[in-house]
Every structure is written in structure tokens, then in C-alpha cells.
Write a protein that holds these residues in place. Structure first.
Motif, short mmCIF file in Angstrom:
data_model
loop_
_atom_site.label_atom_id
_atom_site.label_comp_id
_atom_site.label_asym_id
_atom_site.label_seq_id
_atom_site.Cartn_x
_atom_site.Cartn_y
_atom_site.Cartn_z
N TYR A 4 0.64 -1.24 0.05
CA TYR A 4 0.07 0.01 0.18
C TYR A 4 0.96 1.24 -0.05
CZ TYR A 4 -3.26 -3.46 2.04
OH TYR A 4 -3.86 -4.57 2.50
N TRP A 5 0.25 2.39 -0.41
CA TRP A 5 1.07 3.53 -0.31
C TRP A 5 0.04 4.56 0.64
CZ3 TRP A 5 -1.64 7.94 -2.13
CH2 TRP A 5 -2.51 8.04 -3.22
N TYR A 6 0.66 5.43 1.51
CA TYR A 6 -0.08 6.07 2.54
C TYR A 6 -0.52 7.72 2.13
CZ TYR A 6 -0.89 7.94 7.38
OH TYR A 6 -1.24 8.56 8.43
N THR A 7 -1.74 7.96 2.22
CA THR A 7 -2.26 9.34 1.84
C THR A 7 -1.49 10.22 2.77
OG1 THR A 7 -4.24 8.99 2.97
CG2 THR A 7 -4.52 8.57 0.79
N GLY A 8 -1.12 9.91 3.74
CA GLY A 8 -0.37 10.74 4.72
C GLY A 8 0.83 11.27 4.45
N ASP A 9 1.55 10.62 3.53
CA ASP A 9 2.99 10.86 2.96
C ASP A 9 2.80 12.16 1.90
OD1 ASP A 9 4.30 9.42 4.52
OD2 ASP A 9 4.42 7.64 2.82
N LYS A 10 3.33 13.13 2.29
CA LYS A 10 2.82 14.42 1.61
C LYS A 10 3.93 14.67 0.38
CE LYS A 10 -0.40 16.49 3.71
NZ LYS A 10 -0.24 17.88 4.18
N GLU A 11 5.27 13.92 0.63
CA GLU A 11 6.50 14.36 -0.28
C GLU A 11 6.66 12.82 -0.93
OE1 GLU A 11 7.18 16.78 -1.88
OE2 GLU A 11 5.97 18.28 -0.89
N PRO A 12 7.21 12.69 -2.01
CA PRO A 12 7.92 11.57 -2.23
C PRO A 12 9.33 11.17 -1.46
CG PRO A 12 7.63 12.57 -4.39
CD PRO A 12 7.29 13.67 -3.19
N GLY A 13 9.20 10.02 -0.95
CA GLY A 13 10.26 9.74 -0.05
C GLY A 13 10.04 9.65 1.61
N ASP A 14 8.75 10.50 1.94
CA ASP A 14 8.26 10.63 3.09
C ASP A 14 7.93 9.08 3.63
OD1 ASP A 14 8.65 13.13 3.43
OD2 ASP A 14 6.16 13.43 3.10
N THR A 15 7.94 8.76 4.94
CA THR A 15 7.63 7.50 5.57
C THR A 15 7.06 7.82 6.83
OG1 THR A 15 9.80 7.84 6.86
CG2 THR A 15 9.73 6.39 4.83
N SER A 16 6.11 8.89 6.89
CA SER A 16 5.14 9.05 8.04
C SER A 16 4.18 7.90 8.41
CB SER A 16 4.59 10.46 7.86
OG SER A 16 3.75 10.32 6.71
N GLY A 17 3.89 6.97 7.71
CA GLY A 17 3.17 5.59 7.70
C GLY A 17 3.80 4.68 8.52
N HIS A 18 5.33 4.72 8.75
CA HIS A 18 5.90 3.68 9.46
C HIS A 18 5.67 3.62 10.91
CE1 HIS A 18 9.12 0.72 10.10
NE2 HIS A 18 9.25 1.34 10.81
N GLY A 19 4.89 2.57 11.40
CA GLY A 19 4.70 2.54 12.75
C GLY A 19 3.41 2.99 13.19
N VAL A 20 2.42 3.34 12.23
CA VAL A 20 1.31 3.97 12.57
C VAL A 20 0.09 2.93 13.19
CG1 VAL A 20 -0.93 4.90 11.49
CG2 VAL A 20 1.03 5.80 10.85
N ASN A 21 -0.25 3.27 14.28
CA ASN A 21 -1.24 2.31 14.92
C ASN A 21 -0.39 1.05 15.28
OD1 ASN A 21 -3.63 2.20 16.33
ND2 ASN A 21 -4.44 0.88 14.71
N GLY A 22 0.79 0.96 15.33
CA GLY A 22 1.48 -0.26 15.57
C GLY A 22 1.41 -1.45 14.50
N THR A 23 0.77 -1.21 13.44
CA THR A 23 0.32 -2.24 12.36
C THR A 23 1.13 -1.80 11.12
OG1 THR A 23 -1.73 -1.23 12.19
CG2 THR A 23 -1.74 -2.72 13.64
N TRP A 24 1.33 -0.70 10.73
CA TRP A 24 1.83 -0.49 9.28
C TRP A 24 3.20 -0.07 9.54
CZ3 TRP A 24 -1.23 -0.76 5.19
CH2 TRP A 24 -2.78 -0.81 5.67
N PHE A 25 4.02 -0.66 8.40
CA PHE A 25 5.69 -0.65 8.36
C PHE A 25 6.07 -0.67 6.99
CE2 PHE A 25 4.47 -2.55 12.43
CZ PHE A 25 5.11 -1.76 13.29
N THR A 26 6.92 0.09 6.95
CA THR A 26 7.62 0.10 5.56
C THR A 26 8.41 -1.35 5.14
OG1 THR A 26 9.86 0.97 6.77
CG2 THR A 26 8.16 2.39 5.57
N VAL A 27 8.55 -1.55 3.86
CA VAL A 27 8.97 -2.87 3.50
C VAL A 27 10.25 -3.06 2.71
CG1 VAL A 27 8.17 -4.84 1.89
CG2 VAL A 27 6.49 -3.06 2.88
N ARG A 28 10.97 -3.98 3.41
CA ARG A 28 12.46 -4.18 2.73
C ARG A 28 12.25 -4.93 1.36
NH1 ARG A 28 15.43 -6.93 7.95
NH2 ARG A 28 15.71 -5.00 9.25
N PRO A 29 13.36 -5.19 0.51
CA PRO A 29 12.98 -5.69 -0.96
C PRO A 29 12.76 -7.07 -0.80
CG PRO A 29 15.45 -4.85 -0.52
CD PRO A 29 14.38 -4.34 0.58
N ASP A 30 13.12 -7.76 0.29
CA ASP A 30 12.56 -9.23 0.27
C ASP A 30 11.09 -9.44 0.77
OD1 ASP A 30 12.80 -8.59 3.06
OD2 ASP A 30 14.33 -9.93 3.43
#
Length: 305
Positions: A274-300
Motif C-alpha cells: 500500500y501507499w499512505y495518503t499521509g505521506d506528503k512528499e516522495p520519500g516520506d515515511t510518516s506511515g511507518h509505525g502508525v497504530n503499531g500495524t503499518w510498516f515500511t517494506v524491505r526488498p525481500d
């Protein structure tokens, strides 16, 4: 109302191959995924916040903006109604947009106390309204006078003192909102690639430079997305990509998933992305850790920690 004095065809994967990739072994599919326990980025932890003494500050970008007693920006939701006052931010939404509860609300300088009221939520709590509009905090505003929630999903806007939406380009004072973060994004990005983040390491992004995320309530066995309803207002399923247009990612891990509504969603190692509507700029990661259930992803396909 109570008053107060205050690109799909390219991903051609045979059904048998898909089953083999995402259904060979439950243990294999989820190895290393983990179940990280991490609080939401906001100090509210997704919980309703108290109003306190509401006041107004002058944003250079948005003009006059309403804040709560702690100085945090307050927002209104376009899918709510003011007449009659109704909140349509329910389960799955309030974790990111905590409702502002009545409690000790008072009207500070610049606010008309006659415009303050309340609306009873489904759980029986009373939420503050301004000119009939329910008010909320944004979980990704981690410091007073931030306005990261402005324009999220095209439905969330900072509240002006009269209850209308604060608008970009409004004439304001000397205060400034938090500037965009993140490195500049190169042109002509691959449809799916990796980028080195200073805090999170190597993570996955799409062709627009948007950070991609995983939801820990999803499953890889069976491959399933549990982001439905209100969740989809904030978290958008990543679209399919051309396997020839990848960089830093094994094409064998890129598999389509058919959502309940029939649309196709991109997965990585069988995990929906998924992508997060709360990220305002390319490269933002403000969705990481939201509610303890959303996290960025590694290439694997595993969670970045």
C-alpha cells in the motif's frame, strides 16, 4: 447541538504458479515477518485527545488555523456533516484521526464560543464541533503547529476559526508549518525500486517515489488484505507493475492479488503493498509505525524495523 461557553496485463502469472508461490508453506511465507510492537507516531497513540483551551495561530501557508490546548492543529473531515453534526470517522479511521473530546473545552482568543458544540459518537463519547463540524487531531502531527494532515486523501483539512477549511495560499502571519522532508526523487524511476532511508535502511518505493507499506493484519497464507472500508481512505492498494521495470527487487517475489472488489493489488513475497495518503512528499515515511500495524517494506518483503 450542545453549546459551550468556550499496469495490470503485464503481470501474467499462472494461477498454479501463484498458488505455489504463496501457498507452498505457511511457515515459509511468513518467516522473518515478525510481529513488532511499536506505538503510533503520535503521542495520542491513536486515542481520543482532550480539547483544552482552543486557540488560533497564523500559518504562513494556510492562514488562521485552530489548535487544541496543547497547540496541535485540529482538522475537519469532508465526509462528516455539520447540519446535523455527524462524524463518519469510525473504526479504522480514529487510529489516525483521534477525535477531540469535549472534556474541558474553552474558547481562546480568536474563537467565537457560540460556534463550539458537541456531537455524540457511536461509543457514547462527546466530540467537539466547530460550526457543526467534528474536530480531530492527526496522529502524524508529532509537535505543535504541524499541519501534516492538510489535504490528506483530499478529504482532511485544517480547521479555520469559522469552521471552514483552511486553504493553502491563504494570507497568514509569521509562523511556518513544518517543511517537507525526504531526499529529492530522481526522474524516470522504475515502477518498483529500492531507496536507502537513513533511519529504516533499504526500503521499497513505487514509480512515483512513494514509500510502500505492509499491514500486519494482512496475511501471506492465505494471501489476503484485511484493509477494507475506512482503512482504504488512508491506505491505497499499490497497483500492479511491469516485472521488467524493477530495480533491486527479485521479480519472482512480485505477484498480483485479487481484492474482494475484483481489483488487482501488488504484493511482495505474497504480502499486499500500500501507499499512505499521509505521506506528503516522495520519500516520506510518516506511515511507518502508525497504530503499531503499518510498516515500511524491505526488498525481500519483510518489515523494515
Amino acid at each position: 447541538m450542545r453549546k459551550f461557553t468556550v499496469v495490470p496485463a503485464v503481470l501474467t502469472v499462472a494461477a498454479v504458479m501463484l498458488t505455489a508461490a504463496c501457498g507452498a508453506s505457511p511457515d515459509t511465507a511468513v518467516t522473518g515477518a515478525g510481529s513488532p510492537e511499536r506505538p503510533a507516531a503520535s503521542d495520542t497513540g491513536g486515542q481520543p485527545s482532550k480539547a483544552g483551551r482552543l486557540s488560533v495561530w497564523q500559518s504562513k501557508e494556510l492562514g488562521p488555523v485552530v489548535t487544541d490546548g496543547a497547540g496541535f492543529t485540529l482538522y475537519r473531515f469532508d465526509q462528516d456533516t455539520a447540519n446535523p453534526p455527524t462524524s463518519n470517522c469510525g473504526e479504522g479511521c480514529v487510529a489516525t484521526w483521534p477525535p477531540v473530546l469535549v472534556d474541558d473545552v474553552t474558547a481562546g482568543r480568536g474563537l467565537d464560543a457560540a460556534l463550539l458544540g458537541s456531537v455524540k459518537r457511536a461509543d457514547g463519547s462527546l466530540q467537539v464541533t466547530l460550526a457543526g463540524w467534528p474536530l480531530y487531531r492527526y496522529a502524524q502531527d508529532t509537535a505543535p503547529r504541524q499541519t501534516r494532515g492538510q489535504g490528506v486523501g483530499g478529504t482532511w483539512f485544517a480547521a479555520a476559526p469559522d469552521g471552514t477549511k483552511a486553504k493553502a495560499g491563504a494570507e497568514g502571519g509569521t509562523e511556518e508549518t513544518t517543511p517537507p522532508s525526504g531526499p529529492p526523487v530522481p526522474k524516470n524511476l522504475p515502477a518498483l525500486s529500492t531507496v536507502k532511508d537513513e533511519k529504516l535502511g533499504t526500503i521499497v518505493r513505487d514509480g512515483k517515489g512513494r514509500t510502500l507499506y505492509r499491514f500486519t493484519k494482512d496475511t501471506a497464507w492465505p494471501m489476503k488484505s484485511n484493509c477494507q472500508g475506512d482503512c482504504l481512505k488512508l491506505w491505497k492498494p499499490a497497483k500492479l507493475v511491469d516485472k521488467k521495470d524493477l530495480k533491486g527487487i527479485d521479480p519472482k517475489l512480485v505477484i498480483p492479488y485479487k481484492r474482494p472488489d475484483g481489483t488487482q493489488q501488488l504484493t511482495l513475497d505474497c504480502w499486499p503493498l500500500y501507499w499512505y495518503t499521509g505521506d506528503k512528499e516522495p520519500g516520506d515515511t510518516s506511515g511507518h509505525g502508525v497504530n503499531g500495524t503499518w510498516f515500511t517494506v524491505r526488498p525481500d518483503g519483510k518489515l523494515a524495523k
